[in-house]
Design a protein around this motif. Structure first.
Motif, PDB file in Angstrom:
ATOM      1  N   TYR A 177       0.797  -1.228   0.000  1.00 32.55           N
ATOM      2  CA  TYR A 177       0.000   0.000   0.000  1.00 32.55           C
ATOM      3  C   TYR A 177       0.832   1.281   0.000  1.00 32.55           C
ATOM      4  O   TYR A 177       0.270   2.371  -0.067  1.00 32.55           O
ATOM      5  CB  TYR A 177      -0.946   0.002   1.196  1.00 32.55           C
ATOM      6  CG  TYR A 177      -1.959  -1.105   1.122  1.00 32.55           C
ATOM      7  CD1 TYR A 177      -2.890  -1.156   0.084  1.00 32.55           C
ATOM      8  CD2 TYR A 177      -1.974  -2.128   2.072  1.00 32.55           C
ATOM      9  CE1 TYR A 177      -3.820  -2.176  -0.001  1.00 32.55           C
ATOM     10  CE2 TYR A 177      -2.906  -3.160   1.992  1.00 32.55           C
ATOM     11  CZ  TYR A 177      -3.812  -3.177   0.955  1.00 32.55           C
ATOM     12  OH  TYR A 177      -4.738  -4.197   0.871  1.00 32.55           O
ATOM     13  N   GLN A 178       2.163   1.178   0.097  1.00 36.33           N
ATOM     14  CA  GLN A 178       2.995   2.367   0.004  1.00 36.33           C
ATOM     15  C   GLN A 178       3.867   2.354  -1.250  1.00 36.33           C
ATOM     16  O   GLN A 178       4.138   3.413  -1.822  1.00 36.33           O
ATOM     17  CB  GLN A 178       3.886   2.497   1.248  1.00 36.33           C
ATOM     18  CG  GLN A 178       3.104   2.787   2.517  1.00 36.33           C
ATOM     19  CD  GLN A 178       3.995   2.814   3.751  1.00 36.33           C
ATOM     20  OE1 GLN A 178       3.692   2.211   4.759  1.00 36.33           O
ATOM     21  NE2 GLN A 178       5.111   3.524   3.666  1.00 36.33           N
TER      22      GLN A 178
ATOM     23  N   LYS B  59      -2.882   5.049   7.583  1.00 35.13           N
ATOM     24  CA  LYS B  59      -2.501   6.189   8.420  1.00 35.13           C
ATOM     25  C   LYS B  59      -0.983   6.351   8.478  1.00 35.13           C
ATOM     26  O   LYS B  59      -0.245   5.379   8.638  1.00 35.13           O
ATOM     27  CB  LYS B  59      -3.051   6.002   9.832  1.00 35.13           C
ATOM     28  CG  LYS B  59      -2.800   7.197  10.745  1.00 35.13           C
ATOM     29  CD  LYS B  59      -3.404   6.972  12.126  1.00 35.13           C
ATOM     30  CE  LYS B  59      -3.149   8.169  13.031  1.00 35.13           C
ATOM     31  NZ  LYS B  59      -3.708   7.957  14.383  1.00 35.13           N
ATOM     32  N   ASP B  60      -0.524   7.589   8.336  1.00 36.46           N
ATOM     33  CA  ASP B  60       0.891   7.939   8.446  1.00 36.46           C
ATOM     34  C   ASP B  60       1.775   7.203   7.429  1.00 36.46           C
ATOM     35  O   ASP B  60       2.958   7.000   7.658  1.00 36.46           O
ATOM     36  CB  ASP B  60       1.417   7.661   9.857  1.00 36.46           C
ATOM     37  CG  ASP B  60       0.696   8.490  10.911  1.00 36.46           C
ATOM     38  OD1 ASP B  60       0.304   9.628  10.585  1.00 36.46           O
ATOM     39  OD2 ASP B  60       0.522   7.992  12.036  1.00 36.46           O
ATOM     40  N   ALA B  61       1.186   6.783   6.331  1.00 38.83           N
ATOM     41  CA  ALA B  61       1.955   6.058   5.319  1.00 38.83           C
ATOM     42  C   ALA B  61       2.667   7.041   4.398  1.00 38.83           C
ATOM     43  O   ALA B  61       2.124   8.081   4.029  1.00 38.83           O
ATOM     44  CB  ALA B  61       1.045   5.141   4.511  1.00 38.83           C
ATOM     45  N   THR B  62       3.887   6.711   4.013  1.00 38.65           N
ATOM     46  CA  THR B  62       4.620   7.505   3.037  1.00 38.65           C
ATOM     47  C   THR B  62       4.185   7.101   1.639  1.00 38.65           C
ATOM     48  O   THR B  62       4.296   5.927   1.278  1.00 38.65           O
ATOM     49  CB  THR B  62       6.137   7.271   3.187  1.00 38.65           C
ATOM     50  OG1 THR B  62       6.532   7.615   4.513  1.00 38.65           O
ATOM     51  CG2 THR B  62       6.903   8.114   2.193  1.00 38.65           C
ATOM     52  N   PRO B  63       3.676   8.023   0.830  1.00 35.12           N
ATOM     53  CA  PRO B  63       3.163   7.656  -0.511  1.00 35.12           C
ATOM     54  C   PRO B  63       4.280   7.433  -1.520  1.00 35.12           C
ATOM     55  O   PRO B  63       4.436   8.194  -2.489  1.00 35.12           O
ATOM     56  CB  PRO B  63       2.288   8.856  -0.877  1.00 35.12           C
ATOM     57  CG  PRO B  63       2.935  10.003  -0.169  1.00 35.12           C
ATOM     58  CD  PRO B  63       3.484   9.449   1.121  1.00 35.12           C
ATOM     59  N   SER B  64       5.061   6.376  -1.308  1.00 39.50           N
ATOM     60  CA  SER B  64       6.180   6.082  -2.203  1.00 39.50           C
ATOM     61  C   SER B  64       5.717   5.702  -3.598  1.00 39.50           C
ATOM     62  O   SER B  64       6.507   5.725  -4.553  1.00 39.50           O
ATOM     63  CB  SER B  64       7.038   4.955  -1.621  1.00 39.50           C
ATOM     64  OG  SER B  64       7.575   5.328  -0.368  1.00 39.50           O
ATOM     65  N   TYR B  65       4.436   5.334  -3.731  1.00 39.44           N
ATOM     66  CA  TYR B  65       3.919   4.977  -5.047  1.00 39.44           C
ATOM     67  C   TYR B  65       3.901   6.174  -5.998  1.00 39.44           C
ATOM     68  O   TYR B  65       3.942   5.996  -7.222  1.00 39.44           O
ATOM     69  CB  TYR B  65       2.500   4.391  -4.935  1.00 39.44           C
ATOM     70  CG  TYR B  65       1.546   5.252  -4.153  1.00 39.44           C
ATOM     71  CD1 TYR B  65       0.880   6.315  -4.749  1.00 39.44           C
ATOM     72  CD2 TYR B  65       1.311   5.014  -2.807  1.00 39.44           C
ATOM     73  CE1 TYR B  65       0.021   7.123  -4.041  1.00 39.44           C
ATOM     74  CE2 TYR B  65       0.432   5.810  -2.085  1.00 39.44           C
ATOM     75  CZ  TYR B  65      -0.216   6.860  -2.697  1.00 39.44           C
ATOM     76  OH  TYR B  65      -1.064   7.665  -1.978  1.00 39.44           O
ATOM     77  N   LEU B  66       3.860   7.388  -5.462  1.00 40.81           N
ATOM     78  CA  LEU B  66       3.829   8.567  -6.339  1.00 40.81           C
ATOM     79  C   LEU B  66       5.086   8.664  -7.202  1.00 40.81           C
ATOM     80  O   LEU B  66       4.993   8.722  -8.434  1.00 40.81           O
ATOM     81  CB  LEU B  66       3.625   9.832  -5.509  1.00 40.81           C
ATOM     82  CG  LEU B  66       2.224  10.042  -4.936  1.00 40.81           C
ATOM     83  CD1 LEU B  66       2.179  11.280  -4.050  1.00 40.81           C
ATOM     84  CD2 LEU B  66       1.196  10.161  -6.052  1.00 40.81           C
ATOM     85  N   PRO B  67       6.300   8.691  -6.600  1.00 45.68           N
ATOM     86  CA  PRO B  67       7.485   8.692  -7.475  1.00 45.68           C
ATOM     87  C   PRO B  67       7.638   7.399  -8.260  1.00 45.68           C
ATOM     88  O   PRO B  67       8.204   7.402  -9.358  1.00 45.68           O
ATOM     89  CB  PRO B  67       8.655   8.887  -6.489  1.00 45.68           C
ATOM     90  CG  PRO B  67       8.117   8.485  -5.159  1.00 45.68           C
ATOM     91  CD  PRO B  67       6.670   8.836  -5.185  1.00 45.68           C
ATOM     92  N   ASN B  68       7.141   6.286  -7.724  1.00 47.44           N
ATOM     93  CA  ASN B  68       7.248   5.030  -8.457  1.00 47.44           C
ATOM     94  C   ASN B  68       6.490   5.093  -9.776  1.00 47.44           C
ATOM     95  O   ASN B  68       6.994   4.663 -10.825  1.00 47.44           O
ATOM     96  CB  ASN B  68       6.718   3.870  -7.612  1.00 47.44           C
ATOM     97  CG  ASN B  68       7.643   3.541  -6.458  1.00 47.44           C
ATOM     98  OD1 ASN B  68       8.769   4.020  -6.391  1.00 47.44           O
ATOM     99  ND2 ASN B  68       7.167   2.722  -5.533  1.00 47.44           N
TER     100      ASN B  68
ATOM    101  N   SER C 197      10.618   9.136   5.385  1.00 46.36           N
ATOM    102  CA  SER C 197       9.428   9.949   5.631  1.00 46.36           C
ATOM    103  C   SER C 197       9.814  11.418   5.687  1.00 46.36           C
ATOM    104  O   SER C 197      10.769  11.785   6.392  1.00 46.36           O
ATOM    105  CB  SER C 197       8.756   9.550   6.948  1.00 46.36           C
ATOM    106  OG  SER C 197       8.395   8.189   6.937  1.00 46.36           O
ATOM    107  N   PRO C 198       9.098  12.288   4.966  1.00 51.08           N
ATOM    108  CA  PRO C 198       9.410  13.727   5.015  1.00 51.08           C
ATOM    109  C   PRO C 198       8.949  14.350   6.325  1.00 51.08           C
ATOM    110  O   PRO C 198       7.900  13.987   6.867  1.00 51.08           O
ATOM    111  CB  PRO C 198       8.626  14.288   3.833  1.00 51.08           C
ATOM    112  CG  PRO C 198       7.479  13.341   3.654  1.00 51.08           C
ATOM    113  CD  PRO C 198       7.996  11.991   4.031  1.00 51.08           C
ATOM    114  N   VAL C 199       9.742  15.275   6.841  1.00 48.71           N
ATOM    115  CA  VAL C 199       9.371  15.994   8.064  1.00 48.71           C
ATOM    116  C   VAL C 199       8.269  17.001   7.770  1.00 48.71           C
ATOM    117  O   VAL C 199       7.318  17.150   8.522  1.00 48.71           O
ATOM    118  CB  VAL C 199      10.600  16.701   8.665  1.00 48.71           C
ATOM    119  CG1 VAL C 199      10.193  17.608   9.814  1.00 48.71           C
ATOM    120  CG2 VAL C 199      11.622  15.674   9.127  1.00 48.71           C
ATOM    121  N   ALA C 200       8.392  17.700   6.649  1.00 43.75           N
ATOM    122  CA  ALA C 200       7.411  18.724   6.282  1.00 43.75           C
ATOM    123  C   ALA C 200       7.557  19.025   4.792  1.00 43.75           C
ATOM    124  O   ALA C 200       8.347  18.386   4.089  1.00 43.75           O
ATOM    125  CB  ALA C 200       7.614  19.990   7.123  1.00 43.75           C
TER     126      ALA C 200
END
Length: 393
Positions: free
Chosen positions: A99-100, A109-118, A284-287
């Motif tokens: 799912y990431q 919840k609180d997942a890093t959307p690594s699929y976007l750059p993928n 995970s990005p801080v901001a």
């Protein structure tokens, strides 16, 4: 010898049938190519094998000292993930991987959307760059243009994963997703001419990547990272456009009063910054930093690009440690405000060679550089860094 060295060696050995200067472009070639343009103007000047490897391979390492780059550890972690993918995925978390990395898990919840750059950079971006580089090798009369393009793109992909995996301790699940899935699928997808033509004609998909520069005074790379451009025409000369890459992500409004001969673009965006490594080696990005994007292009080919970023919100350059103490962050380069002006090759020329110029204000220092399309990397010089940023060095 690392795998990247084998790939780079293969690129050297894969010589053209008849080594020769840049072949002249013909009208029939212009119509034959979907993405590649050998005119040496704008971003076209940097659509070369070595620039492609360096831009994509080191995009995660911009503005940091090369003396701290531990590619050996990064290579080992990538190898570990590819040799034992099941173990790497289990350490990362099977649900996290699904799912990431693979599927858009919006509800996690609180997942890093690594699929976007993928999907954006590896599948679509890597696929269309593979097609573009294949056309480069065809233009230069290589005997196996698709194989050479595959080796070129994979060299960049591998270096990119090795740079990211330096801090990983359990193998790289991200490399498993990228190198074994998305990079392959993208290249196979863009083998189809109708698919390539759809992205080129409907989305006006282009590679806007600038040249990477080396700064010997700080021993760092600047202008790293790929940039992908897409545009959807609206009405009255207006288009909705977007730019995405390691340095900027923005949604824009583009205007042309002469049927896209000249184009002016204004946009706003957000850029993830201040990444931390979690227990499962996820980043995970801080901001997010807000950014301003401005450009002048001709026929979707950039000539001037300006990116301005704010400082990371709430950043004080310090972070708390697990021991309860406070220390200066080791990635201040990404937390400071910056302005980057890139002038692509067209107007400036020296000894009949069109030049690229970069002027950057970053970490309260100036970086000024000059490059050219035939060179794999440009040269930049900088003013001294302030003391609070020297901890990165």
């Amino acid at each position: 010898m690392h795998i990247s060295a084998y790939i780079l060696t293969a690129l050297v050995l894969g010589q053209p049938v008849e080594p020769a200067p840049e072949p002249p472009q013909t009208d029939s070639e212009q119509n034959k190519y979907i993405f590649y343009r050998p005119d040496g103007i704008g971003a076209h000047a940097f659509h070369t094998p070595w620039s492609t490897i360096i831009e994509s391979g080191f995009e995660e390492y911009g503005s940091r000292p090369l003396s701290q780059l531990d590619l050996s550890k990064g290579h080992r972690n990538v190898f570990s993930g590819l040799i034992r993918p099941r173990e790497a995925i289990q350490n990362y978390g099977v649900n996290n991987f699904i799912y990431q990395q693979l599927l858009p898990g919006f509800w996690v919840k609180d997942a890093t959307p690594s699929y976007l750059p993928n999907y954006l950079w590896h599948l679509i971006g890597g696929g269309f760059r593979f097609r573009q580089m294949t056309e480069y090798y065809e233009h230069h009369n290589y005997t196996h243009p698709q194989l050479m393009s595959w080796l070129t793109l994979y060299a960049g992909h591998w270096l990119n994963e090795a740079v990211q995996a330096q801090k990983f301790s359990m193998g790289s699940a991200d490399a498993v997703a990228d190198l074994l899935l998305f990079d392959w699928i993208g290249k196979v997808l863009f083998l189809s001419t109708p698919v390539a033509e759809f992205f080129a004609d409907f989305f006006h998909l282009k590679d806007w990547t600038f040249q990477t520069f080396w700064d010997p005074l700080s021993n760092s790379l600047v202008n790293t990272g790929q940039l992908y451009w897409a545009r959807l025409p609206l009405y009255w000369g207006l288009s909705l456009s977007t730019i995405t890459g390691h340095t900027v992500n923005a949604v824009n409004l583009t205007y042309s009063g002469d049927k896209d001969q000249t184009q002016w673009t204004f946009g706003l965006g957000l850029q993830a910054s201040g990444f931390t490594v979690s227990d499962n080696d996820d980043l995970s990005p801080v901001a997010f930093q807000q950014s301003l994007f401005l450009s002048y292009s001709e026929l979707d080919n950039p000539l001037v690009v300006i990116v301005a970023k704010e400082a990371l919100p709430g950043n004080e350059l310090y972070q708390d440690t697990p021991a309860g103490t406070t220390q200066i962050r080791p990635d201040n380069y990404s937390l400071a405000p910056s302005i980057n002006i890139s002038v692509y090759p067209k107007w400036l020329e020296l000894f009949e060679q069109k030049l690229a110029v970069s002027v950057i204000w970053e970490r309260e220092s100036f970086f000024i550089g000059v490059g050219a399309g035939p060179l794999p990397i440009g040269l930049s010089l900088s003013t001294p860094l302030q003391e609070k940023y020297l901890d990165d060095y």
